[in-house]
Design a protein around this motif. Sequence first.
Motif, PDB file in Angstrom:
ATOM      1  N   ASP A  53      56.988 -11.438  27.221  1.00 58.80           N
ATOM      2  CA  ASP A  53      56.418 -11.303  28.554  1.00 58.80           C
ATOM      3  C   ASP A  53      57.293 -10.401  29.416  1.00 58.80           C
ATOM      4  O   ASP A  53      58.324  -9.883  28.962  1.00 58.80           O
ATOM      5  CB  ASP A  53      56.223 -12.676  29.211  1.00 58.80           C
ATOM      6  N   LYS A  54      56.915 -10.175  30.670  1.00 59.31           N
ATOM      7  CA  LYS A  54      57.619  -9.243  31.547  1.00 59.31           C
ATOM      8  C   LYS A  54      59.026  -9.728  31.905  1.00 59.31           C
ATOM      9  O   LYS A  54      59.905  -8.936  32.238  1.00 59.31           O
ATOM     10  CB  LYS A  54      56.805  -9.028  32.822  1.00 59.31           C
ATOM     11  N   GLN A  55      59.240 -11.044  31.867  1.00 58.18           N
ATOM     12  CA  GLN A  55      60.555 -11.591  32.188  1.00 58.18           C
ATOM     13  C   GLN A  55      61.479 -11.656  30.977  1.00 58.18           C
ATOM     14  O   GLN A  55      62.609 -12.147  31.078  1.00 58.18           O
ATOM     15  CB  GLN A  55      60.411 -13.001  32.794  1.00 58.18           C
ATOM     16  N   GLY A  56      61.021 -11.174  29.835  1.00 63.90           N
ATOM     17  CA  GLY A  56      61.846 -11.194  28.630  1.00 63.90           C
ATOM     18  C   GLY A  56      61.691 -12.456  27.812  1.00 63.90           C
ATOM     19  O   GLY A  56      62.359 -12.620  26.789  1.00 63.90           O
ATOM     20  N   GLY A  57      60.816 -13.373  28.248  1.00 65.72           N
ATOM     21  CA  GLY A  57      60.587 -14.592  27.491  1.00 65.72           C
ATOM     22  C   GLY A  57      59.588 -14.375  26.354  1.00 65.72           C
ATOM     23  O   GLY A  57      59.082 -13.266  26.139  1.00 65.72           O
ATOM     24  N   HIS A  58      59.310 -15.439  25.634  1.00 62.55           N
ATOM     25  CA  HIS A  58      58.400 -15.358  24.488  1.00 62.55           C
ATOM     26  C   HIS A  58      57.228 -16.311  24.678  1.00 62.55           C
ATOM     27  O   HIS A  58      57.369 -17.382  25.294  1.00 62.55           O
ATOM     28  CB  HIS A  58      59.134 -15.733  23.190  1.00 62.55           C
ATOM     29  N   TYR A  59      56.089 -15.910  24.166  1.00 57.97           N
ATOM     30  CA  TYR A  59      54.924 -16.800  24.116  1.00 57.97           C
ATOM     31  C   TYR A  59      54.122 -16.452  22.862  1.00 57.97           C
ATOM     32  O   TYR A  59      54.312 -15.392  22.249  1.00 57.97           O
ATOM     33  CB  TYR A  59      54.070 -16.693  25.377  1.00 57.97           C
ATOM     34  N   THR A  60      53.224 -17.360  22.468  1.00 58.60           N
ATOM     35  CA  THR A  60      52.478 -17.215  21.211  1.00 58.60           C
ATOM     36  C   THR A  60      51.034 -16.838  21.496  1.00 58.60           C
ATOM     37  O   THR A  60      50.415 -17.333  22.445  1.00 58.60           O
ATOM     38  CB  THR A  60      52.517 -18.532  20.412  1.00 58.60           C
ATOM     39  N   LEU A  61      50.508 -15.967  20.641  1.00 54.15           N
ATOM     40  CA  LEU A  61      49.110 -15.560  20.710  1.00 54.15           C
ATOM     41  C   LEU A  61      48.530 -15.680  19.310  1.00 54.15           C
ATOM     42  O   LEU A  61      49.112 -15.193  18.344  1.00 54.15           O
ATOM     43  CB  LEU A  61      49.007 -14.121  21.212  1.00 54.15           C
ATOM     44  N   ILE A  62      47.373 -16.350  19.195  1.00 56.87           N
ATOM     45  CA  ILE A  62      46.698 -16.510  17.903  1.00 56.87           C
ATOM     46  C   ILE A  62      45.330 -15.861  17.989  1.00 56.87           C
ATOM     47  O   ILE A  62      44.583 -16.098  18.938  1.00 56.87           O
ATOM     48  CB  ILE A  62      46.543 -18.003  17.537  1.00 56.87           C
ATOM     49  N   GLU A 113      51.674  -2.547  20.927  1.00 60.33           N
ATOM     50  CA  GLU A 113      52.615  -2.919  19.868  1.00 60.33           C
ATOM     51  C   GLU A 113      54.022  -3.175  20.405  1.00 60.33           C
ATOM     52  O   GLU A 113      54.808  -3.884  19.784  1.00 60.33           O
ATOM     53  CB  GLU A 113      52.676  -1.824  18.801  1.00 60.33           C
ATOM     54  N   THR A 114      54.344  -2.633  21.597  1.00 56.49           N
ATOM     55  CA  THR A 114      55.701  -2.786  22.148  1.00 56.49           C
ATOM     56  C   THR A 114      56.007  -4.214  22.586  1.00 56.49           C
ATOM     57  O   THR A 114      57.169  -4.577  22.720  1.00 56.49           O
ATOM     58  CB  THR A 114      55.893  -1.847  23.349  1.00 56.49           C
ATOM     59  N   ILE A 115      54.993  -5.017  22.857  1.00 55.61           N
ATOM     60  CA  ILE A 115      55.255  -6.389  23.316  1.00 55.61           C
ATOM     61  C   ILE A 115      55.082  -7.406  22.183  1.00 55.61           C
ATOM     62  O   ILE A 115      55.129  -8.608  22.426  1.00 55.61           O
ATOM     63  CB  ILE A 115      54.357  -6.758  24.515  1.00 55.61           C
ATOM     64  N   ILE A 116      54.846  -6.921  20.971  1.00 52.87           N
ATOM     65  CA  ILE A 116      54.765  -7.824  19.813  1.00 52.87           C
ATOM     66  C   ILE A 116      56.118  -7.813  19.112  1.00 52.87           C
ATOM     67  O   ILE A 116      56.541  -6.787  18.574  1.00 52.87           O
ATOM     68  CB  ILE A 116      53.661  -7.370  18.836  1.00 52.87           C
TER      69      ILE A 116
END
Length: 552
Positions: A53-62, A113-116
């Motif tokens: 995400d924009k804050q440098g954290g991670h989240y999951t997408l299915i 692709e840059t945020i994956i």
Amino acid sequence: MRKWIKSGTPWIWMTGGAVSISLIAVIGLFILIGWRGLSFFWPGSVYEFDMLDKQGGHYTLIGEIYDVETVSTEQLIDAGISGLEGKPETLERYLIKIGNREYVDLDFQWVLETIISATSKPKDIVVFERSKNGNFYGYIEDILQQGRSVNVEQTSFKEQLQIRLARADALKNQQLELLNGEISSINFALEKIRLKKRKLDLEGLLNEQNILELNAQNEKLTDKYLALEEQLFSYRKQAQRDSVVVRDMTGREVTLPLSELIDFYLPNDMSFSAKVQHWLHQAGKFVSDDPREANTEGGVFPAIFGTVFMVMLMAVMVTPFGVVAAIYLHEYAGKNNLTKFIRIAVINLAGVPSIVYGVFGLGFFVYIIGGSIDQLFYPEALPAPTFGSPGVLWSALTLAILTLPVVIVSTEEGLSRIPSSLREGSLALGATKSETLWRIVVPMASPAIMTGLILAVARAAGEVAPLMLVGVVKMAPALPVDANFPFLHLDRKFMHLGFHIYDVGFQSPNVEAARPLVYATSFLLVTVIIGLNLAAIAIRNNLREKYRALEH
């Protein structure tokens, strides 16, 4: 060179080349539509993406990858996307279908692709096909029976879910049989009683005895309806017994009632043969099921039935009128200015835009003829129209007029090719002109009549504009054919494959979900037209072989 050009050989080659290019273009287009449409039913892999995400954290997408495209970095920067400095000149972005429509803003998302940061294909991801809100992606956590866990091992979740889903499907089928069978018949009978009572009242024949008899019939049917309604509610309650707990991409546990599920599968854990079986199953459901979710989900069976039924009804109407008109013009009408005017009018009719026929059908057939029929035969139903509203009968008549010139011209050409010696021989043997016509001339011209019918069917099956005015609808509540007398309900509106393509492609609230269905329905419409034409061609060839000896 000049001699070669004068011989006509270049024009032969040019004509052959043009025909070849046309055939290649048509076949290529058909293959493209078929590939894009049929590939929609193939179970694609479902990925789990680790996103930044924009804050440098991670989240999951299915979700499933529906499309991939390459875009320039400069274009993305100009669009206001930050953090792309120092990236390559071009980047890939993915169109991902994430489903779970009620929990997300958009079930289709473009992802750069840059945020994956990582991608995986877990084998235990499950795709649930639901009766509403589209697909749901997640992991099975538990199976509930009346709100309580059934305590089965995780390895047995799939088998248990299949058994319970089959039970829920059987109960849903029983509900549909009840609704479309006995309950539908009772509603039809109750409406008939209401209309009969009103008709007697309008005619001044309603008395106490009639009222008592009709009320007794009404009460008897109402009691039967209430008993069936109780049985229907019982089926519904039994179908809602089981549910499945699913963990989605956010870690949330969602309970899905099995009564709302249609199917489920594990795409990442399927062999090639299992995928082929799934593809055949999904393609079969597309052909045999009713549409759902504003036509973006489910099948197109009512549209297939409506298209074929309307075309066959149109063929029954246009053939006798076209043949009789052609016989009169060729065999009986004198060669005068009036006949020339009629021929010119027939040719001009073939060039009239189809929407004009739709306006004519709405004004003449629906409002004038249909309104008159309602006044004469169905006054008890007014102001609600019976035949005074668009329906399949008026659609067939409108398209019959639209295709009438094609049948007339083809039949006339067939009649003109029959040698006059056959007519003279028949007359010389003592046959009358009418006997010669119906026993010799018309049977020999039947292949040409079938050619006209083939052209008429091909055009009528693909028309949409006039049908939008005289009978076709987005969603028809019932088919024009059912078990209630008189069985053929020509006053009903119907669904059509051509209008279905227009509606899904241009009126859908979810364009990305609808796009594959446009290809699938287009392929199906072309297949239906080809099937109808092949049947007519087979009949024509049979007739041609039958009367070939007479031509010589």
